[in-house]
Design a protein around this motif. Structure first.
Motif, mmCIF file in Angstrom:
data_model
loop_
_atom_site.group_PDB
_atom_site.id
_atom_site.type_symbol
_atom_site.label_atom_id
_atom_site.label_comp_id
_atom_site.label_asym_id
_atom_site.label_seq_id
_atom_site.Cartn_x
_atom_site.Cartn_y
_atom_site.Cartn_z
ATOM 1 N N LYS A 58 37.874 65.328 -27.166
ATOM 2 C CA LYS A 58 38.830 64.223 -27.232
ATOM 3 C C LYS A 58 40.083 64.687 -27.869
ATOM 4 C CE LYS A 58 36.092 60.133 -26.829
ATOM 5 N NZ LYS A 58 36.119 58.798 -27.142
ATOM 6 N N PRO A 59 41.191 63.943 -27.065
ATOM 7 C CA PRO A 59 42.513 64.411 -27.693
ATOM 8 C C PRO A 59 42.722 63.651 -29.030
ATOM 9 C CG PRO A 59 42.714 62.927 -25.851
ATOM 10 C CD PRO A 59 41.375 63.211 -26.059
ATOM 11 N N PHE A 60 43.764 64.145 -29.844
ATOM 12 C CA PHE A 60 44.383 63.367 -30.967
ATOM 13 C C PHE A 60 45.043 62.063 -30.226
ATOM 14 C CE2 PHE A 60 44.385 67.744 -33.047
ATOM 15 C CZ PHE A 60 43.253 67.444 -33.699
ATOM 16 N N VAL A 61 45.490 61.210 -31.214
ATOM 17 C CA VAL A 61 46.463 60.014 -30.787
ATOM 18 C C VAL A 61 47.722 60.525 -30.443
ATOM 19 C CG1 VAL A 61 44.790 58.315 -31.978
ATOM 20 C CG2 VAL A 61 46.921 59.326 -33.041
ATOM 21 N N SER A 62 48.057 61.374 -31.264
ATOM 22 C CA SER A 62 49.493 62.039 -31.122
ATOM 23 C C SER A 62 49.288 62.900 -29.560
ATOM 24 C CB SER A 62 49.744 63.372 -32.112
ATOM 25 O OG SER A 62 48.665 64.148 -32.019
ATOM 26 N N GLU A 63 48.263 63.491 -29.114
ATOM 27 C CA GLU A 63 48.367 64.073 -27.810
ATOM 28 C C GLU A 63 48.511 63.034 -26.625
ATOM 29 O OE1 GLU A 63 45.905 68.116 -28.544
ATOM 30 O OE2 GLU A 63 44.850 66.419 -28.721
ATOM 31 N N VAL A 64 47.910 61.880 -26.846
ATOM 32 C CA VAL A 64 47.728 60.685 -25.823
ATOM 33 C C VAL A 64 49.177 60.216 -25.957
ATOM 34 C CG1 VAL A 64 46.806 58.563 -25.316
ATOM 35 C CG2 VAL A 64 45.312 60.326 -26.174
ATOM 36 N N ALA A 65 50.030 60.204 -27.051
ATOM 37 C CA ALA A 65 51.123 59.664 -27.168
ATOM 38 C C ALA A 65 52.384 60.449 -26.646
ATOM 39 C CB ALA A 65 51.460 59.284 -28.585
ATOM 40 N N GLU A 66 52.026 61.631 -26.649
ATOM 41 C CA GLU A 66 53.053 62.700 -26.062
ATOM 42 C C GLU A 66 52.914 62.567 -24.538
ATOM 43 O OE1 GLU A 66 53.384 67.495 -25.357
ATOM 44 O OE2 GLU A 66 51.980 66.782 -27.210
ATOM 45 N N ASP A 102 45.704 51.108 -27.914
ATOM 46 C CA ASP A 102 44.521 51.376 -28.586
ATOM 47 C C ASP A 102 44.340 53.006 -28.705
ATOM 48 O OD1 ASP A 102 43.758 48.659 -29.011
ATOM 49 O OD2 ASP A 102 41.977 48.813 -27.659
ATOM 50 N N TRP A 103 44.777 53.663 -27.631
ATOM 51 C CA TRP A 103 44.550 55.282 -27.293
ATOM 52 C C TRP A 103 45.476 55.765 -28.314
ATOM 53 C CZ3 TRP A 103 44.350 54.865 -21.518
ATOM 54 C CH2 TRP A 103 42.932 54.159 -21.193
ATOM 55 N N THR A 104 46.600 55.361 -28.761
ATOM 56 C CA THR A 104 47.654 55.765 -29.419
ATOM 57 C C THR A 104 47.685 55.307 -30.879
ATOM 58 O OG1 THR A 104 49.492 54.433 -28.556
ATOM 59 C CG2 THR A 104 48.757 56.939 -27.341
ATOM 60 N N ALA A 105 46.848 54.227 -31.115
ATOM 61 C CA ALA A 105 47.165 53.945 -32.545
ATOM 62 C C ALA A 105 47.246 54.810 -33.663
ATOM 63 C CB ALA A 105 45.777 52.775 -32.733
ATOM 64 N N ARG A 106 48.397 54.328 -34.417
ATOM 65 C CA ARG A 106 48.419 54.853 -35.687
ATOM 66 C C ARG A 106 48.916 56.415 -35.623
ATOM 67 N NH1 ARG A 106 43.648 52.933 -35.978
ATOM 68 N NH2 ARG A 106 42.588 54.904 -35.865
ATOM 69 N N TYR A 107 49.631 56.692 -34.423
ATOM 70 C CA TYR A 107 49.728 58.100 -34.174
ATOM 71 C C TYR A 107 51.064 58.746 -35.098
ATOM 72 C CZ TYR A 107 54.109 57.684 -31.350
ATOM 73 O OH TYR A 107 55.284 57.505 -30.921
ATOM 74 N N LYS A 108 51.830 57.851 -35.555
ATOM 75 C CA LYS A 108 52.921 58.209 -36.472
ATOM 76 C C LYS A 108 52.471 58.465 -37.809
ATOM 77 C CE LYS A 108 56.798 56.223 -33.837
ATOM 78 N NZ LYS A 108 58.088 55.599 -33.708
ATOM 79 N N ARG A 109 51.321 57.637 -38.429
ATOM 80 C CA ARG A 109 50.792 57.774 -39.662
ATOM 81 C C ARG A 109 49.869 58.911 -39.526
ATOM 82 N NH1 ARG A 109 50.341 51.990 -40.045
ATOM 83 N NH2 ARG A 109 48.341 52.341 -39.775
#
Length: 188
Positions: free
Chosen positions: A15-23, A51-58
Motif C-alpha cells: 500500500k502507498p503512503f498517504v504522501s504518495e497518494v497525495a502526490e 481519507d486516502w491522503t489524511a495527515r500527509y503533511k504531518r
C-alpha cells in the motif's frame, strides 16, 4: 517519489503512503482537476479522496487506506496504467471492444451510461473473443468474485471497475476521463 513496490500486481502490492497518494492527486490538481472536478469525472467521493491522503503533511509515511483498484485507477489517470500487468495491456482488438458498446460507455462518470449485461457478456466470459473471465478480472484487481459476477449479470458494473477493465485492455482512461487536458499527464 512513488515507491516501486506500490506499482505492482495485487499479490505483490505494498500500500502507498498517504504522501504518495497525495502526490498523484496533487498532479491532477496542478492540471486543473481539483477535488470537485475529480468527483464529477471519476465518481470517487471527495470524502474518500481526503481519507486516502489524511495527515500527509504531518505524517507523510502513514500507510494510506486506498484500495488496490482505486490506486490502479488514479495511476492510470496520471499516465501510469496497468500496474497490475507490469504496464502492459491485455492484447485484444480494441475495435471489437468498441463495437460491443454504445459510445456513451466511453465517457467520464458524469456522462457515462453503464453497459448492459448483454453488452458486458460480449467481452467478459469464457466464450468471448477476449477470453477474459469474471474470475480472471476479479483476481487481477482484487475484487470479490461473487460480487463482481453479480454486477456483470445485472449490468450494474461500477464506473471505476469499467474503467479498469478498459485500461487493462489498452484503452487510455486518461483521455477518456480527463477530457480538458492540454497534454498527457505523466507521473514523474
Amino acid at each position: 517519489m512513488i515507491r516501486e513496490n506500490t506499482l505492482t500486481a495485487a499479490n505483490n502490492w505494498t500500500k502507498p503512503f498517504v504522501s504518495e497518494v497525495a502526490e498523484v492527486l496533487n498532479l491532477l490538481r496542478e492540471n486543473g482537476y481539483e477535488s470537485a472536478a475529480l468527483v464529477k469525472l471519476t465518481g470517487l467521493s471527495e470524502g474518500k479522496l481526503c481519507d486516502w491522503t489524511a495527515r500527509y503533511k504531518r505524517e507523510p509515511d502513514e500507510i494510506s487506506t486506498i484500495p488496490y483498484p482505486c490506486w490502479c485507477f488514479l495511476l492510470g489517470l496520471v499516465g501510469h496504467p496497468n500496474i497490475q500487468n507490469n504496464g502492459q495491456p491485455y492484447p485484444v482488438d480494441a475495435r471489437k471492444v468498441m463495437r460491443a458498446f454504445k459510445p456513451d460507455a466511453f465517457l467520464p462518470a458524469n456522462k457515462f451510461v453503464k453497459p448492459t449485461a448483454k453488452q458486458l457478456r460480449r467481452i467478459i466470459g469464457e466464450e468471448t473473443f477476449t477470453k477474459l473471465s469474471a474470475d480472471d478480472l476479479a483476481g487481477i484487481f482484487n475484487w470479490k468474485p461473487g460480487q463482481f459476477q453479480d454486477n456483470l449479470d445485472k449490468g450494474n458494473l461500477p464506473f471505476l471497475n469499467w474503467c479498469l477493465i478498459l485500461m487493462f485492455m489498452g484503452f487510455n482512461i486518461q483521455k477518456m476521463i480527463l477530457t480538458d487536458l492540454d497534454s498527457e499527464l505523466i507521473l514523474g
